[in-house]
Enzyme design. Sequence first.
Site, PDB file in Angstrom:
ATOM      1  CD  GLN A  92      40.751 114.029  87.295  1.00 53.50           C
ATOM      2  OE1 GLN A  92      39.707 113.462  87.583  1.00 53.50           O
ATOM      3  NE2 GLN A  92      41.889 113.693  87.852  1.00 53.50           N
ATOM      4  CD  GLU A 101      43.695 108.607  89.400  1.00 51.32           C
ATOM      5  OE1 GLU A 101      42.684 108.333  90.057  1.00 51.32           O
ATOM      6  OE2 GLU A 101      43.704 109.403  88.447  1.00 51.32           O
TER       7      GLU A 101
END
Length: 268
Positions: free
Chosen positions: A122, A207
């Site tokens: 990521q 997130e």
Amino acid sequence: MQIPIIASALLCANMVLAAPGTAMRRQRAADRIAERKLGRASNTIQRVDNPAGPASKNGTAHVEYSSNWAGAVLIGSAYKTVTGTFVVPTPKVPSGGSSSTTYSASAWVGIDGDTCQTAILQTGVDFTVKGSSVSYDAWYEWYPDYAYDFSGISISAGDTITVTVTASSKSAGTAVVENVTTGKSVTHSFSGESDALCETNAEWIVEDFESGGSLVSFANFGTVEFTGASVNGGTGTSGATIIDIEQNGKVLTDCSASGSTVTCTYSG
């Protein structure tokens, strides 16, 4: 033995006198790196049991709830490249929050971390606010290792950022953050990673990440809209599961996906 010590001290003092801001900037950078090494990390999706939010919205039946992820996840196979573009928001202290508390959120794209929880490839951008001070960090990560800051790239509110991860194998790949506004791009290459990808999840996520083993205070990030969301060079997020963040019985985000766009808005 004291002469070298004194000389070293004088040299350091002269450096500070010559450039008083340099030492402070270096110390802030060192503190940030040390804090990340102590535990700044993304995590795999942490689903909420018995969620308070609706099972469907805006005609989308695939809605799930998590304590840390908001966005869209595709579940399939042979996912090699995931990309998306977003405009950097200006984070704010949430309603009822404290100006003395640090609040953060992160926007990223990745491979795996949902049905496959052994690893995540990521990359993305953190946005942080404390009082009236706002900062941004571009980073890369091969979970379960912690995140590392990119150097050589600056990010400001309103910049257009393209983030891309590519898995060249299940244990190697690249993470790229491109500031389209400034024309600057940075890349990190991974190889020989011991925690293997499955290449079965593709995601576009906002997130609430972890630091020191617990979730950070979640910032009011406004809206993050991933455009040009694609997997393996194709377009579209058809069939993606929509995920919203729910904490302490309250839904904090409102996410949706249509075509090649994933939109998440802070609603807390």
